[in-house]
Scaffold this motif. Structure first.
Motif, PDB file in Angstrom:
ATOM      1  N   PRO A 127       0.804  -1.219   0.000  1.00 19.29           N
ATOM      2  CA  PRO A 127       0.000   0.000   0.000  1.00 19.29           C
ATOM      3  C   PRO A 127       0.839   1.272   0.000  1.00 19.29           C
ATOM      4  N   ASP A 128       2.162   1.119   0.152  1.00 24.00           N
ATOM      5  CA  ASP A 128       3.066   2.265   0.193  1.00 24.00           C
ATOM      6  C   ASP A 128       3.748   2.522  -1.146  1.00 24.00           C
ATOM      7  N   ASP A 141      11.731  -8.223   2.475  1.00 23.12           N
ATOM      8  CA  ASP A 141      12.383  -7.119   1.773  1.00 23.12           C
ATOM      9  C   ASP A 141      11.342  -6.141   1.235  1.00 23.12           C
ATOM     10  N   ARG A 142      11.670  -4.853   1.338  1.00 25.36           N
ATOM     11  CA  ARG A 142      10.878  -3.802   0.699  1.00 25.36           C
ATOM     12  C   ARG A 142      11.714  -3.206  -0.427  1.00 25.36           C
ATOM     13  N   ASP A 167      -5.738  -4.282   7.028  1.00 23.74           N
ATOM     14  CA  ASP A 167      -5.206  -3.312   7.976  1.00 23.74           C
ATOM     15  C   ASP A 167      -4.012  -2.547   7.417  1.00 23.74           C
ATOM     16  N   GLY A 168      -3.661  -2.800   6.138  1.00 25.56           N
ATOM     17  CA  GLY A 168      -2.539  -2.116   5.519  1.00 25.56           C
ATOM     18  C   GLY A 168      -1.192  -2.755   5.793  1.00 25.56           C
ATOM     19  N   ALA A 169      -1.171  -3.837   6.569  1.00 23.32           N
ATOM     20  CA  ALA A 169       0.079  -4.556   6.822  1.00 23.32           C
ATOM     21  C   ALA A 169       0.280  -5.626   5.754  1.00 23.32           C
ATOM     22  N   LEU A 170       1.492  -6.163   5.697  1.00 24.67           N
ATOM     23  CA  LEU A 170       1.810  -7.258   4.788  1.00 24.67           C
ATOM     24  C   LEU A 170       1.773  -8.554   5.587  1.00 24.67           C
ATOM     25  N   TRP A 171       0.925  -9.480   5.172  1.00 24.13           N
ATOM     26  CA  TRP A 171       0.741 -10.758   5.867  1.00 24.13           C
ATOM     27  C   TRP A 171       1.409 -11.858   5.054  1.00 24.13           C
ATOM     28  N   THR A 185       4.292  -1.382   7.191  1.00 19.46           N
ATOM     29  CA  THR A 185       5.129  -0.739   6.182  1.00 19.46           C
ATOM     30  C   THR A 185       6.320   0.002   6.817  1.00 19.46           C
ATOM     31  N   SER A 186       6.278   0.179   8.132  1.00 13.89           N
ATOM     32  CA  SER A 186       7.412   0.784   8.832  1.00 13.89           C
ATOM     33  C   SER A 186       8.385  -0.262   9.353  1.00 13.89           C
ATOM     34  N   GLY A 187       8.043  -1.556   9.191  1.00 17.70           N
ATOM     35  CA  GLY A 187       8.990  -2.612   9.543  1.00 17.70           C
ATOM     36  C   GLY A 187       8.749  -3.322  10.853  1.00 17.70           C
ATOM     37  N   THR A 188       7.625  -3.065  11.531  1.00 15.26           N
ATOM     38  CA  THR A 188       7.323  -3.774  12.775  1.00 15.26           C
ATOM     39  C   THR A 188       6.740  -5.140  12.451  1.00 15.26           C
ATOM     40  N   ASN A 189       7.402  -6.183  12.912  1.00 12.74           N
ATOM     41  CA  ASN A 189       7.035  -7.549  12.552  1.00 12.74           C
ATOM     42  C   ASN A 189       6.420  -8.289  13.732  1.00 12.74           C
TER      43      ASN A 189
END
Length: 285
Positions: A127-128, A141-142, A167-171, A185-189
């Motif tokens: 989404p980014d 990786d982004r 929710d806009g996160a990557l699953w 998208t900020s890297g919190t896993n």
């Protein structure tokens, strides 16, 4: 719904009422693996065995593209720039090509230590405006469309397929582990545990359902559902094979408010309405 038949080198199409049509690839033993809808309205697919990328119209006309940039294309997605992006698993790189079939030089994924020892696998447009990629050797990786990579290491894990959540996160799914991961998208896993279904109960395909939950395929003949708060449920598929033989593999949301999945080595396409209670019987086509 469109799907790739890796073992028979065909591209398949199934209607919501269960009617199936198959189209053979021009190259024999091409090994189509992944398929996506392109920005041009055609379906694009990778040919792992032949090192090609294919395009098929909704009428079934297939065109294959070759390039010195291709090695063994693996998973393919429609990128944020309207181009096709794919993982080249064997070469440890990410590639891109236009809908006109023009391929660009591949981008290497950063490795750990000397040399390139990465294994990019799943890929999706985030989404980014960037591409998000799973690295089977323990990283997410982004990558920007200009090839700049930010790597988030998750050592000890083997991320597989990846999808954008509501929710806009990557699953993403994890091979050989009882968990589903998601990263902002900020890297919190974060890892969310899933029920253990045996030695082969690891997850494969994953997709967002119309109910806002993520649905995923489990090798141990089951389909899973996880909410954005981490609540997990699983239900068995009608086809049950002893010893955890690989069955459910690909997962996608259909045009009929249902989730559809492929059964690798099961020769079936499955359908489950998103309104059913997980644990009830699934329908098989």
């Amino acid at each position: 719904m469109w799907f790739a038949e890796n073992g028979t080198s065909k591209i398949g199409r199934i209607t919501t009422s269960g009617g199936i049509t198959e189209f053979a690839t021009p190259t024999a033993n091409s090994g189509p693996f992944s398929i996506t809808l392109g920005s041009d309205g055609a379906l694009w697919f990778t040919e792992f065995n032949s090192g090609k990328i294919g395009r098929i119209t909704t009428a079934g006309a297939i065109t294959e593209f070759t390039s010195t940039n291709f090695f063994r294309p693996w998973v393919i997605t429609n990128g944020p720039d309207g181009n096709l992006w794919y993982t080249d698993n064997s070469s440890g790189a990410i590639g891109t090509m236009t809908t006109a079939g023009v391929a660009s030089p591949e981008y290497a994924v950063p490795g750990q230590g000397a040399g390139n020892n990465r294994e990019p696998y799943g890929i999706v447009a985030g989404p980014d405006g960037a591409l998000w990629i799973t690295d089977f050797l323990g990283a997410i990786d982004r990558m920007t469309t200009s090839g700049t990579v930010t790597q988030f290491l998750i050592n000890g894990s083997e991320p597989d397929m990846i999808a954008v959540g509501g929710d806009g996160a990557l699953w993403y799914t994890l091979s050989f582990q009882y968990a589903i991961g998601h990263i902002t998208t900020s890297g919190t896993n974060t890892f969310d545990p899933t029920p253990s279904g045996g030695p082969q109960s690891y997850s494969n395909g994953i997709a967002l359902g119309l109910d806002g939950a993520m649905w995923f395929a489990l090798n141990a003949s089951a389909i899973g559902r996880i909410t954005t708060t981490g609540s997990v449920e699983e239900c068995p598929t009608p086809t049950q094979v002893p010893d955890g033989t690989v069955l459910p593999f690909g997962m996608a949301a259909g045009p009929d408010s249902a989730m559809w999945f492929t059964e690798n080595q099961g020769n079936n396409i499955g359908r489950i309405p998103v309104t059913v209670t997980p644990g009830s019987k699934l329908r098989r086509r």
